[in-house]
Design a protein around this motif. Structure first.
Motif, PDB file in Angstrom:
ATOM      1  N   LEU A  22      22.650 -18.657  31.566  1.00  9.21           N
ATOM      2  CA  LEU A  22      22.048 -18.356  30.276  1.00  9.21           C
ATOM      3  C   LEU A  22      23.045 -17.743  29.288  1.00  9.21           C
ATOM      4  O   LEU A  22      22.700 -17.488  28.129  1.00  9.21           O
ATOM      5  CB  LEU A  22      20.869 -17.398  30.475  1.00  9.21           C
ATOM      6  N   ILE A  23      24.271 -17.498  29.741  1.00 12.90           N
ATOM      7  CA  ILE A  23      25.287 -16.865  28.902  1.00 12.90           C
ATOM      8  C   ILE A  23      26.218 -17.930  28.329  1.00 12.90           C
ATOM      9  O   ILE A  23      26.793 -18.741  29.072  1.00 12.90           O
ATOM     10  CB  ILE A  23      26.096 -15.832  29.712  1.00 12.90           C
ATOM     11  N   ASP A  24      26.364 -17.943  27.018  1.00 14.01           N
ATOM     12  CA  ASP A  24      27.244 -18.911  26.361  1.00 14.01           C
ATOM     13  C   ASP A  24      28.690 -18.721  26.818  1.00 14.01           C
ATOM     14  O   ASP A  24      29.152 -17.590  27.035  1.00 14.01           O
ATOM     15  CB  ASP A  24      27.178 -18.755  24.841  1.00 14.01           C
ATOM     16  N   ASP A  25      29.407 -19.825  26.944  1.00 18.84           N
ATOM     17  CA  ASP A  25      30.836 -19.832  27.294  1.00 18.84           C
ATOM     18  C   ASP A  25      31.116 -19.294  28.693  1.00 18.84           C
ATOM     19  O   ASP A  25      32.263 -18.978  29.017  1.00 18.84           O
ATOM     20  CB  ASP A  25      31.653 -19.024  26.279  1.00 18.84           C
ATOM     21  N   CYS A  26      30.081 -19.177  29.518  1.00 16.88           N
ATOM     22  CA  CYS A  26      30.280 -18.712  30.891  1.00 16.88           C
ATOM     23  C   CYS A  26      30.632 -19.918  31.776  1.00 16.88           C
ATOM     24  O   CYS A  26      29.927 -20.934  31.754  1.00 16.88           O
ATOM     25  CB  CYS A  26      29.021 -18.026  31.401  1.00 16.88           C
ATOM     26  N   LYS A  27      31.714 -19.799  32.541  1.00 21.53           N
ATOM     27  CA  LYS A  27      32.137 -20.883  33.421  1.00 21.53           C
ATOM     28  C   LYS A  27      32.326 -20.357  34.839  1.00 21.53           C
ATOM     29  O   LYS A  27      32.830 -19.251  35.034  1.00 21.53           O
ATOM     30  CB  LYS A  27      33.432 -21.510  32.919  1.00 21.53           C
ATOM     31  N   ILE A  28      31.914 -21.161  35.786  1.00 21.80           N
ATOM     32  CA  ILE A  28      32.001 -20.770  37.198  1.00 21.80           C
ATOM     33  C   ILE A  28      32.735 -21.847  37.968  1.00 21.80           C
ATOM     34  O   ILE A  28      32.481 -23.048  37.800  1.00 21.80           O
ATOM     35  CB  ILE A  28      30.591 -20.567  37.791  1.00 21.80           C
ATOM     36  N   LYS A  29      33.664 -21.408  38.808  1.00 19.51           N
ATOM     37  CA  LYS A  29      34.378 -22.313  39.706  1.00 19.51           C
ATOM     38  C   LYS A  29      34.202 -21.804  41.127  1.00 19.51           C
ATOM     39  O   LYS A  29      34.078 -20.605  41.350  1.00 19.51           O
ATOM     40  CB  LYS A  29      35.859 -22.374  39.338  1.00 19.51           C
ATOM     41  N   GLY A  30      34.214 -22.722  42.083  1.00 19.27           N
ATOM     42  CA  GLY A  30      34.029 -22.337  43.475  1.00 19.27           C
ATOM     43  C   GLY A  30      32.691 -22.817  44.001  1.00 19.27           C
ATOM     44  O   GLY A  30      31.989 -23.595  43.352  1.00 19.27           O
ATOM     45  N   LYS A  31      32.342 -22.339  45.183  1.00 21.47           N
ATOM     46  CA  LYS A  31      31.114 -22.788  45.847  1.00 21.47           C
ATOM     47  C   LYS A  31      30.256 -21.594  46.271  1.00 21.47           C
ATOM     48  O   LYS A  31      30.767 -20.579  46.745  1.00 21.47           O
ATOM     49  CB  LYS A  31      31.450 -23.601  47.106  1.00 21.47           C
ATOM     50  N   ILE A  32      28.944 -21.750  46.088  1.00 25.60           N
ATOM     51  CA  ILE A  32      27.967 -20.828  46.671  1.00 25.60           C
ATOM     52  C   ILE A  32      26.935 -21.677  47.384  1.00 25.60           C
ATOM     53  O   ILE A  32      26.297 -22.547  46.770  1.00 25.60           O
ATOM     54  CB  ILE A  32      27.280 -19.953  45.614  1.00 25.60           C
ATOM     55  N   ARG A  33      26.784 -21.428  48.676  1.00 23.77           N
ATOM     56  CA  ARG A  33      25.786 -22.170  49.453  1.00 23.77           C
ATOM     57  C   ARG A  33      24.749 -21.189  49.991  1.00 23.77           C
ATOM     58  O   ARG A  33      25.103 -20.136  50.535  1.00 23.77           O
ATOM     59  CB  ARG A  33      26.435 -22.919  50.615  1.00 23.77           C
TER      60      ARG A  33
END
Length: 286
Positions: free
Chosen positions: A91-102
């Motif tokens: 919900l946050i603009d310009d927020c980017k996530i890399k990696g994995k969550i399982r």
């Protein structure tokens, strides 16, 4: 006499063998079998902008049906990590996530994941109680009605059960139509927890749930966490290290977006492997 002794030895041998085998089996039980993993985090990086690197290469396994506490200085990434687990950061603009969550082996950032269902499975309670300006009953029933449950009998049953699990039923059962905003701060927070568990999540994320409460209300929240640990996997962010030591099975120390150390709570607080962790716990950090 010798024959009788031999007979006794032959009779005892099978039992002895079984005991030895059982002992070996117990020794061969792995940590993962004793504490099965619920959440797997691999190389997780979170950026709020190009210049704000909030989480750095987080690698973590969270055991199922245990309480895991996250400690560390303000701004170290504890709450940001929690919000990654139910994709609130989307919900946050310009927020980017890399990696994995399982979670249970499922990549929660896969494009086919139903985010609304994920947030039902992974409920979150925030620092400040946020009951809706509705009745106590309607607060707890809110998520159930969104799911399409309309039967009053079913709603009554689930609402009561959720309030009992949240240790609030005896305090509100005679005023279910009262506005939730009339409750004390501690009662409001337990109501929010009841509203969260009413939709039957698997995981509870608690972001400093007692930081704005008085000591008596804080104690009730801690007692509630202890009661809920058998039903849910619980992750709690807290600045109160005594609270972390009291309520958690495992603890993680974070600093500047890095996962410095993760271990059983007893080990992390009494025999940390990192000097940075020891300095923080003993008050020499800074």
């Amino acid at each position: 006499m010798e024959e009788a002794a031999d007979n006794r030895e032959q009779t005892q041998d099978p039992q002895t063998d079984e005991s030895v085998e059982a002992g070996h089996a117990a020794e061969n039980v792995t940590e993962e079998e004793l504490n099965p993993i619920c959440i797997e985090i691999r190389k997780l990086n979170l950026f709020y902008t190009k210049h704000v690197h909030a989480l750095r290469d987080i690698h973590l396994d969270i055991p199922r049906n245990k309480v895991t506490a996250f400690i560390g200085p303000s701004g170290c990434g504890k709450s940001s990590l929690l919000r990654c687990l139910n994709r609130m950061n989307d919900l946050i603009d310009d927020c980017k996530i890399k990696g994995k969550i399982r979670i249970d082996g499922e990549d929660i950032y896969h494009k086919q994941v139903d985010v609304a269902n994920l947030r039902r499975r992974v409920g979150m309670v925030f620092q400040k109680p946020n009951p809706f300006p509705k009745s106590i009953y309607d607060n707890v029933a809110y998520g159930l009605r969104i799911q399409g449950i309309g039967s009053r009998r079913i709603l009554d049953e689930i609402v009561e059960n959720a309030l009992r699990l949240a240790a609030l039923w005896d305090e509100v059962k005679d005023r279910m139509d009262a506005n939730a905003l009339e409750l004390s701060g501690g009662q409001q927070q337990r109501l929010v927890i009841a509203r969260t568990i009413a939709v039957q999540p698997e995981i509870l994320l608690l972001d400093e749930p007692a930081s704005s409460l008085d000591p008596i209300s804080t104690l009730k929240i801690e007692e509630l966490i202890n009661d809920l640990r058998e039903k849910y996997t619980i992750l709690i962010v807290t600045h109160n290290m005594q609270q972390a030591a009291r309520v958690s099975d495992y603890a993680a120390f974070m600093d500047m977006g890095n996962m410095i150390e993760f271990d059983s709570t007893d080990t992390l607080f009494t025999n940390p492997s990192e000097k940075q962790t020891e300095d923080y716990i003993t008050g020499r950090y800074g």
